[in-house]
Write an enzyme that holds these catalytic residues in place. Structure first.
Site, PDB file in Angstrom:
ATOM      1  N   GLU A   1      49.203 -13.168  36.891  1.00 22.72           N
ATOM      2  CA  GLU A   1      50.450 -13.625  36.267  1.00 22.72           C
ATOM      3  C   GLU A   1      50.591 -12.899  34.938  1.00 22.72           C
ATOM      4  OE1 GLU A   1      52.611 -17.735  34.726  1.00 22.72           O
ATOM      5  OE2 GLU A   1      50.524 -17.334  34.290  1.00 22.72           O
TER       6      GLU A   1
ATOM      7  N   ASP B   1      45.988 -16.975  36.449  1.00 21.78           N
ATOM      8  CA  ASP B   1      46.855 -17.562  35.440  1.00 21.78           C
ATOM      9  C   ASP B   1      46.827 -16.767  34.128  1.00 21.78           C
ATOM     10  OD1 ASP B   1      48.407 -20.128  34.950  1.00 21.78           O
ATOM     11  OD2 ASP B   1      47.001 -20.239  33.280  1.00 21.78           O
TER      12      ASP B   1
ATOM     13  N   ASP C   1      43.911 -20.746  42.519  1.00 22.44           N
ATOM     14  CA  ASP C   1      44.448 -20.469  41.194  1.00 22.44           C
ATOM     15  C   ASP C   1      43.265 -20.338  40.233  1.00 22.44           C
ATOM     16  OD1 ASP C   1      46.290 -20.338  39.014  1.00 22.44           O
ATOM     17  OD2 ASP C   1      47.661 -21.619  40.143  1.00 22.44           O
TER      18      ASP C   1
ATOM     19  N   HIS D   1      56.077 -23.060  40.310  1.00 20.28           N
ATOM     20  CA  HIS D   1      55.988 -24.392  39.713  1.00 20.28           C
ATOM     21  C   HIS D   1      56.414 -24.425  38.246  1.00 20.28           C
ATOM     22  CE1 HIS D   1      52.507 -22.230  38.455  1.00 20.28           C
ATOM     23  NE2 HIS D   1      52.200 -23.180  37.596  1.00 20.28           N
ATOM     24  N   ASP D   2      56.701 -23.280  37.662  1.00 24.65           N
ATOM     25  CA  ASP D   2      57.165 -23.228  36.268  1.00 24.65           C
ATOM     26  C   ASP D   2      58.666 -22.962  36.171  1.00 24.65           C
ATOM     27  OD1 ASP D   2      54.505 -23.460  35.319  1.00 24.65           O
ATOM     28  OD2 ASP D   2      54.240 -21.280  35.250  1.00 24.65           O
TER      29      ASP D   2
HETATM   30  O1  TEU Z   1      52.057 -20.255  32.887  1.00 27.62           O
HETATM   31  C1  TEU Z   1      52.118 -19.335  31.849  1.00 27.62           C
HETATM   32  C2  TEU Z   1      53.195 -19.474  30.925  1.00 27.62           C
HETATM   33  O2  TEU Z   1      53.323 -18.637  30.059  1.00 27.62           O
HETATM   34  C3  TEU Z   1      54.084 -20.664  31.032  1.00 27.62           C
HETATM   35  O3  TEU Z   1      53.736 -21.576  30.062  1.00 27.62           O
HETATM   36  C4  TEU Z   1      55.446 -20.246  30.852  1.00 27.62           C
HETATM   37  O4  TEU Z   1      55.627 -19.752  29.560  1.00 27.62           O
HETATM   38  C5  TEU Z   1      56.377 -21.362  31.027  1.00 27.62           C
HETATM   39  O5  TEU Z   1      55.889 -22.231  31.983  1.00 27.62           O
HETATM   40  C6  TEU Z   1      57.670 -20.831  31.524  1.00 27.62           C
HETATM   41  O6  TEU Z   1      58.430 -21.887  31.883  1.00 27.62           O
HETATM   42  C7  TEU Z   1      50.837 -20.524  33.451  1.00 27.62           C
HETATM   43  C8  TEU Z   1      50.989 -21.579  34.521  1.00 27.62           C
HETATM   44  O7  TEU Z   1      51.770 -21.074  35.567  1.00 27.62           O
HETATM   45  C9  TEU Z   1      51.553 -22.817  33.887  1.00 27.62           C
HETATM   46  O8  TEU Z   1      51.832 -23.822  34.831  1.00 27.62           O
HETATM   47  C10 TEU Z   1      50.553 -23.307  32.878  1.00 27.62           C
HETATM   48  O9  TEU Z   1      51.097 -24.390  32.173  1.00 27.62           O
HETATM   49  C11 TEU Z   1      50.157 -22.220  31.885  1.00 27.62           C
HETATM   50  O10 TEU Z   1      49.894 -20.982  32.501  1.00 27.62           O
HETATM   51  C12 TEU Z   1      48.900 -22.607  31.165  1.00 27.62           C
HETATM   52  O11 TEU Z   1      47.832 -22.588  32.062  1.00 27.62           O
END
Ligand code: TEU
Length: 544
Positions: free
Chosen positions: A242, A200, A98, A316-317
């Site tokens: 992403e 990311d 990542d 994971h989000d």
């Molecule tokens: O996520 C990007 C992001 O935009 C997220 O905050 C998203 O809006 C939200 O999680 C949707 O539920 C990436 C990573 O995948 C996330 O885990 C990180 O918190 C974020 O970037 C910051 O690095």
């Protein structure tokens, strides 16, 4: 289009904190991942996307990095990491790291230096702005984790930008030294023999904060082309960006092979269909299945040879897909297999998020004290202040909060699901006594083996990788599409509902059943009855 290994494999995402704890501190670690490689090999995957394992104070579980070339002590050592890369390699599995370079941690030495004052050599590694005329924040940019994206630095009387938490200051990509430092770091990892990078929020690095412009800035693609030349360009690595705001047109800019940027992007159009347009992910509306089919089909057909799709329901989000759009109660198994079949039969590289192959479900928190994720906790306080009820906020967290995907992996029915011998950092879902890997592995009809079969089919049938996609017009709750390759046609059909449905596809004759989530073969399609969440793929001939 030239063929690449990353089009042929299935990728599995490991969220290290919650995967497997080897030393009893309640936190998953790298030796734990090594221990479970045979399990992943059995599933058949060809690459692991490893969520961040770098040194971090864990304000955002590792997405706030304080040293890109050190391993988080809780996760192990660099020697463990080298062992993981080698051990995975021996099983034919590549490690995709990542890459979190839109921001660092505020505890990264670059930021510690930058905060020393306006004259510091690292000042310009980050984004600073003077207060507005009234002394307040420079402008209206907001953080993804609630509140302003600007944090005041008293010592220098300036604000710094953080599009995520205030412990995640944004790097200034306009500074050539920042870019070079990132490329050097990437090369450090490439030399270790990794399989690629998941990038990311990469769509934010071209931001122009003064203009309140964050995504898809004017220099974004110049930076990615420069990165490609300076790092992975001469090697066949998997690079996946992403990109929350990508349309198919934008995705082609990243992934058209002629442009030398990335292999593919994660696009989220299909993941935003159950929220009120223009509002936040917490503001829920029911999913329209028709809209989901249209969105997926558009991406399937529009990239053509100028891009490659990534296919996913979870990460994971995101919440667990069967809790979100399936039925995690009476039809847990059927709906989990339904989502597996529909996704893996589409064109693109499929990603499995840990536990998805077991049909793990959302976690039901009864109180905010059970919630760990910074995004949910910040939103809770923000909305409480705005007058929302506690119950309403908690309901939206239980539906969409990121902890849903982050509860520990359920390995067996022993204490804490076999995840740890200590106290897990985040509670295990109480349904672990029923839903766990040991049980799935012992049952040939389990969700696990549906995933395994899909992975195996992909290795045998180039049609699954290269075949053209066509959406078939059907009743809203039926998702039906074709894949065609070298004179062969497969038909994939799924019942996206709790009710029986009838599907009429008299133009096709079934030649063979390839996979089905209910017993028996599929025969006649002239008027077929589909059980709740039934899904199958069949080889067909088309009647003329
Ligand atoms: O996520 C990007 C992001 O935009 C997220 O905050 C998203 O809006 C939200 O999680 C949707 O539920 C990436 C990573 O995948 C996330 O885990 C990180 O918190 C974020 O970037 C910051 O690095």
């Amino acid at each position: 289009m030239e063929k690449h290994w990353w089009q042929e494999v299935v990728v599995y995402q490991v969220y290290p904190r919650s995967f497997k704890d080897s030393d009893g501190d309640g936190i998953g670690d790298i030796p734990g991942i090594i221990e479970k490689l045979p399990y992943l090999e059995k599933l058949g995957i060809g690459a692991i996307w490893l969520s961040p394992v770098y040194q971090s104070p864990n304000d955002d579980n590792g997405y706030d990095i304080s040293d890109y070339q050190e391993i988080m002590a809780e996760f192990g050592t660099m020697a463990d990491m080298d062992r993981l890369i080698a051990a995975a390699q021996q099983r034919g599995i590549k490690i995709v790291m990542d890459l979190v370079v839109n921001h660092t941690s505020d505890e990264h030495r670059w930021f510690i230096e930058a905060q020393k004052g306006r004259d510091n050599d690292y000042r310009d590694f980050y984004i600073w702005a003077d207060p507005a005329a009234d002394g307040g924040v420079p402008n209206g940019l907001g953080s993804a984790f609630s509140g302003s994206a600007w944090e005041f630095d008293e010592a220098s009387n300036q604000y710094y930008l953080h599009l995520f938490s205030k412990k995640q200051p944004d790097l200034n990509w306009e500074n050539e030294n920042v870019r070079q430092a990132v490329y050097d770091m990437m090369n450090f990892w490439i030399e270790k023999g990794i399989g690629g990078f998941r990038m990311d929020v990469i769509d934010l690095i071209g931001k122009q904060p003064q203009k309140e412009l964050t995504g898809n800035g004017p220099k974004l693609h110049d930076y990615l082309q420069e990165m490609n030349r300076a790092t992975f360009g001469q090697q066949d690595l998997l690079t996946v960006g992403e990109t929350w705001g990508a349309t198919p047109e934008i995705a082609k800019l990243y992934s058209d092979p002629a442009r030398h940027e990335l292999s593919m992007v994660f696009q989220f159009e299909h993941m935003m269909l159950d929220q009120e347009p223009g509002k936040e992910k917490w503001d829920l509306i029911p999913l329209q299945v028709g809209a989901l089919k249209q969105a997926l089909a558009r991406w399937q057909t529009e990239l053509g040879t100028e891009g490659w799709n990534s296919l996913f329901w979870e990460n994971h989000d995101l919440p667990r897909i069967i809790s979100r759009w399936g039925n995690d109660k009476e039809y847990r198994e059927a709906s989990a297999k339904f989502f597996a079949i529909l996704l893996h039969m589409m064109k693109g590289t499929p990603y499995i998020y840990q536990g998805e192959e077991l049909g793990m479900t959302n976690y039901v928190a009864e109180d905010i004290s059970e919630v760990a994720d910074i995004e949910s906790v910040n939103m809770y306080h923000e909305r409480l202040a705005q007058g929302y009820s506690k119950e309403a906020i908690l309901a939206s967290i239980n539906k969409k909060g990121r902890d849903n995907a982050r509860t520990p992996m359920q390995w067996d029915d022993s204490a804490h699901a076999g995840f740890t011998t200590g106290t897990p950092w985040l509670a295990v879902n109480p349904n672990y006594r029923d839903i766990h890997a040991a049980k799935a592995l012992a049952d040939p009809d389990s969700i696990f083996y549906t995933y395994q079969k899909l992975v195996q089919l992909r290795k045998k049938h180039p049609l699954m990788i290269w075949g053209e996609f066509e959406l078939l017009p059907t009743e809203e709750k039926i998702f039906a599409y074709l894949r065609r390759y070298e004179g062969e046609t497969w038909l994939i059909v799924g019942n996206f509902s709790d009710d029986e449905q009838t599907v009429m596809l008299p133009q096709f004759t079934v030649m063979a059943t390839i996979i089905r989530n209910y017993p028996g073969d599929v025969d006649d399609l002239a008027q077929a009855r589909l059980a709740p969440w039934e899904a199958f793929a069949v080889k067909v001939s088309e009647k003329r």
